[in-house]
Design an enzyme around this catalytic site. Structure first.
Site, mmCIF file in Angstrom:
data_model
loop_
_atom_site.group_PDB
_atom_site.id
_atom_site.type_symbol
_atom_site.label_atom_id
_atom_site.label_comp_id
_atom_site.label_asym_id
_atom_site.label_seq_id
_atom_site.Cartn_x
_atom_site.Cartn_y
_atom_site.Cartn_z
ATOM 1 N N ARG A 1 -7.228 -0.785 -7.439
ATOM 2 C CA ARG A 1 -7.456 0.315 -6.274
ATOM 3 C C ARG A 1 -8.043 1.837 -7.317
ATOM 4 O O ARG A 1 -6.856 1.421 -8.454
ATOM 5 C CB ARG A 1 -6.575 1.096 -4.876
ATOM 6 C CG ARG A 1 -6.480 -0.775 -4.108
ATOM 7 C CD ARG A 1 -5.435 0.299 -2.887
ATOM 8 N NE ARG A 1 -6.449 1.075 -2.161
ATOM 9 C CZ ARG A 1 -5.490 1.306 -1.127
ATOM 10 N NH1 ARG A 1 -4.721 1.189 -0.936
ATOM 11 N NH2 ARG A 1 -6.491 2.153 -0.445
ATOM 12 N N ASN B 1 -5.559 12.003 0.102
ATOM 13 C CA ASN B 1 -4.824 11.230 0.989
ATOM 14 C C ASN B 1 -6.161 10.161 1.540
ATOM 15 O O ASN B 1 -6.883 10.940 1.533
ATOM 16 C CB ASN B 1 -3.615 12.462 1.526
ATOM 17 C CG ASN B 1 -2.782 11.501 2.376
ATOM 18 O OD1 ASN B 1 -1.910 10.515 1.265
ATOM 19 N ND2 ASN B 1 -2.024 11.570 3.468
ATOM 20 N N LYS B 2 -5.210 9.934 2.525
ATOM 21 C CA LYS B 2 -5.963 9.221 3.522
ATOM 22 C C LYS B 2 -7.023 9.870 4.600
ATOM 23 O O LYS B 2 -6.926 10.794 4.908
ATOM 24 C CB LYS B 2 -4.904 8.187 4.871
ATOM 25 C CG LYS B 2 -4.892 7.348 5.426
ATOM 26 C CD LYS B 2 -5.691 6.160 5.415
ATOM 27 C CE LYS B 2 -5.703 5.562 4.372
ATOM 28 N NZ LYS B 2 -6.911 4.247 3.505
ATOM 29 N N ARG C 1 0.881 -1.031 -0.387
ATOM 30 C CA ARG C 1 -0.283 0.018 0.375
ATOM 31 C C ARG C 1 1.053 1.298 0.080
ATOM 32 O O ARG C 1 2.146 1.203 -0.392
ATOM 33 C CB ARG C 1 -1.312 -0.089 1.326
ATOM 34 C CG ARG C 1 -0.476 -0.577 2.447
ATOM 35 C CD ARG C 1 0.360 0.700 3.570
ATOM 36 N NE ARG C 1 -0.553 1.901 3.742
ATOM 37 C CZ ARG C 1 0.769 2.841 3.681
ATOM 38 N NH1 ARG C 1 1.806 2.615 3.287
ATOM 39 N NH2 ARG C 1 0.982 4.102 3.517
ATOM 40 N N GLY C 2 0.080 2.806 -0.289
ATOM 41 C CA GLY C 2 1.100 3.493 -0.770
ATOM 42 C C GLY C 2 1.271 3.540 -1.674
ATOM 43 O O GLY C 2 1.533 2.652 -1.938
ATOM 44 N N ASP D 1 -1.983 10.709 -2.797
ATOM 45 C CA ASP D 1 -2.387 9.899 -3.374
ATOM 46 C C ASP D 1 -2.538 10.803 -4.792
ATOM 47 O O ASP D 1 -2.628 9.430 -6.230
ATOM 48 C CB ASP D 1 -3.339 8.638 -2.937
ATOM 49 C CG ASP D 1 -3.328 7.968 -1.547
ATOM 50 O OD1 ASP D 1 -3.087 9.147 -0.779
ATOM 51 O OD2 ASP D 1 -2.521 7.121 -2.351
HETATM 52 O O1 MRU Z 1 -4.520 3.006 1.906
HETATM 53 P P1 MRU Z 1 -3.496 3.850 1.727
HETATM 54 O O2 MRU Z 1 -2.676 2.984 2.661
HETATM 55 O O3 MRU Z 1 -2.485 3.188 0.711
HETATM 56 O O4 MRU Z 1 -3.135 5.241 1.526
HETATM 57 C C1 MRU Z 1 -1.858 5.138 2.045
HETATM 58 C C2 MRU Z 1 -2.202 6.755 2.128
HETATM 59 O O5 MRU Z 1 -2.706 7.526 2.249
HETATM 60 C C3 MRU Z 1 -0.426 8.177 2.006
HETATM 61 O O6 MRU Z 1 -0.637 8.719 2.826
HETATM 62 C C4 MRU Z 1 0.063 8.134 0.107
HETATM 63 O O7 MRU Z 1 -0.349 6.916 -0.222
HETATM 64 C C5 MRU Z 1 0.965 8.597 0.171
HETATM 65 S S1 MRU Z 1 2.122 7.049 0.873
HETATM 66 C C6 MRU Z 1 4.148 8.056 -0.128
#
Ligand code: MRU
Length: 359
Positions: A99, A257-258, A57-58, A247
């Site tokens: 995703r 972002n998250k 993830r990320g 993201d």
């Molecule tokens: O759902 P995730 O864990 O993939 O979400 C990740 C995030 O929101 C991160 O902050 C984002 O991808 C930046 S990663 C360098």
């Protein structure tokens, strides 16, 4: 197989020694920090599932995983000199459904498609060799971008600063080193002493499970808070700077972002604290004018009805579970990118710094 917690920490790699063709290896991030388990993906379906279930993830890390996933998909299908372009198309189309929000996934898949287009007419083996090189290049370039982000933002983290971050934008979320955490790692390597407040990041706890683990491992002074404590630590004067990852960043700087990031940005504004976003240029989507056009992933109800398999809500209670939110550009003091710091955040400054994205 190399230890999964090697230095530098790398969450995604290609292991050529795995018979018969090599395989994609991932640190299974759903098991951290209690278990460090390497997941070996030999089938397209296992790559798709690893992305979907957040084993990897990320935004940048899922782009790298998808690039290697293309090779896994080619290896799995018939090694036919004529039909490989059709196979590749199907593999790319499937990976793109895993995703929806992080644009790095689509950027990496498009780059693999473009590379493949230049290989039409070549044998399966020639194409496969060239495409694996392309996936390695995507990984290596991401690592270099993370180092550049660290350099571009490290001056913001002065000794004595309290920094708050949300989710995990560290090594685990990229090929190595991270984005928001790259800024902190670089300041730490420069000898500055600062403290990081780590939002727990419900529902999937990327802050407490992953960011807290990474920072502790790096010897950085980190304190875990749950998400609803951010306002208090800001009002108590413990935080002078917020840095998160991203993201997808629209042409006007609106940033997905998250989930919870938007709330943190509003709180930072209310307390006069600068809120920065760190991301490589591959996280920008200049094809969309603003954040309204960013697709937001909705995830399953069980992520809210339970914590790590333990029920925390009445069975069947309806749930709304958007995995991301969009922070309007007006709340963002600057975008820390591999191409430099963009401040103030305006469409003109973004276009001048990021330019048309050459793939
Ligand atoms: O759902 P995730 O864990 O993939 O979400 C990740 C995030 O929101 C991160 O902050 C984002 O991808 C930046 S990663 C360098």
């Amino acid at each position: 197989m190399p230890s999964p917690v090697q230095n530098p920490l790398r969450p995604v790699w290609w292991d050529a020694s795995i018979a018969p063709h090599g395989a994609l290896c991932l640190i299974d991030q759903t098991l951290l920090p209690t278990e460090t388990v390497v997941l070996t993906c030999r089938t397209l379906e296992s790559v798709w599932r690893a992305i979907k279930t957040l084993q990897v993830r990320g935004a940048p890390a899922i782009g790298v995983a998808a690039a290697y996933g293309v090779i896994v998909g080619l290896d799995e299908a018939s090694h036919d000199d004529r039909s490989w372009p059709d196979t590749l198309k199907k593999v790319c189309d499937h990976l793109a459904t895993s995703r929806p929000t992080a644009v790095n996934l689509f950027w990496a898949i498009d780059r693999m498609r473009k590379s493949a287009a230049g290989l039409r007419g070549q044998s399966w083996m020639t194409a496969r060799t060239a495409l694996l090189q392309e996936a390695h290049a995507i990984r290596d370039e991401d690592a270099a971008m993370c180092r550049a982000i660290g350099q571009a933002g490290q001056h913001l983290v002065k000794s004595g600063t309290g920094v708050l971050t949300h989710c995990n934008a560290g090594a685990l979320a990229t090929s190595e080193y991270g984005t928001a955490l790259a800024v902190m790692y670089t300041a730490h390597e420069a000898g500055r002493l600062f403290k990081v407040f780590v939002d727990e990041t419900r529902p999937l706890l990327q802050g407490s499970r992953l960011t807290a683990w990474e920072l502790q491992r790096a010897g950085i002074d980190a304190t875990l808070i749950c998400d609803n404590m951010a306002a208090v630590v800001m009002r108590e004067g413990r935080v002078q700077l917020v840095i998160t990852g991203a993201d997808r960043i629209a042409a006007n700087g609106d940033t997905a972002n998250k989930i919870g990031t938007y709330g943190v940005a509003v709180l930072a504004r209310a307390h006069g604290i600068p809120f920065y976003v760190a991301a490589p240029h591959t996280t920008f989507d200049l094809s969309i004018p603003d954040g309204k056009a960013i697709p937001i992933e909705l995830r399953g109800a069980d992520e809210l009805r339970s914590v790590r398999g333990q029920s925390t809500a009445p069975a069947g209670i309806p749930v709304y579970n958007p995995a991301f939110d969009v922070t309007p550009a007006q709340y963002i003091a600057g975008l820390i990118t591999d191409k430099g710091l963009i401040t103030p955040v305006t469409p003109e400054n973004i276009r001048r710094t990021i330019g048309p994205l050459a793939v």
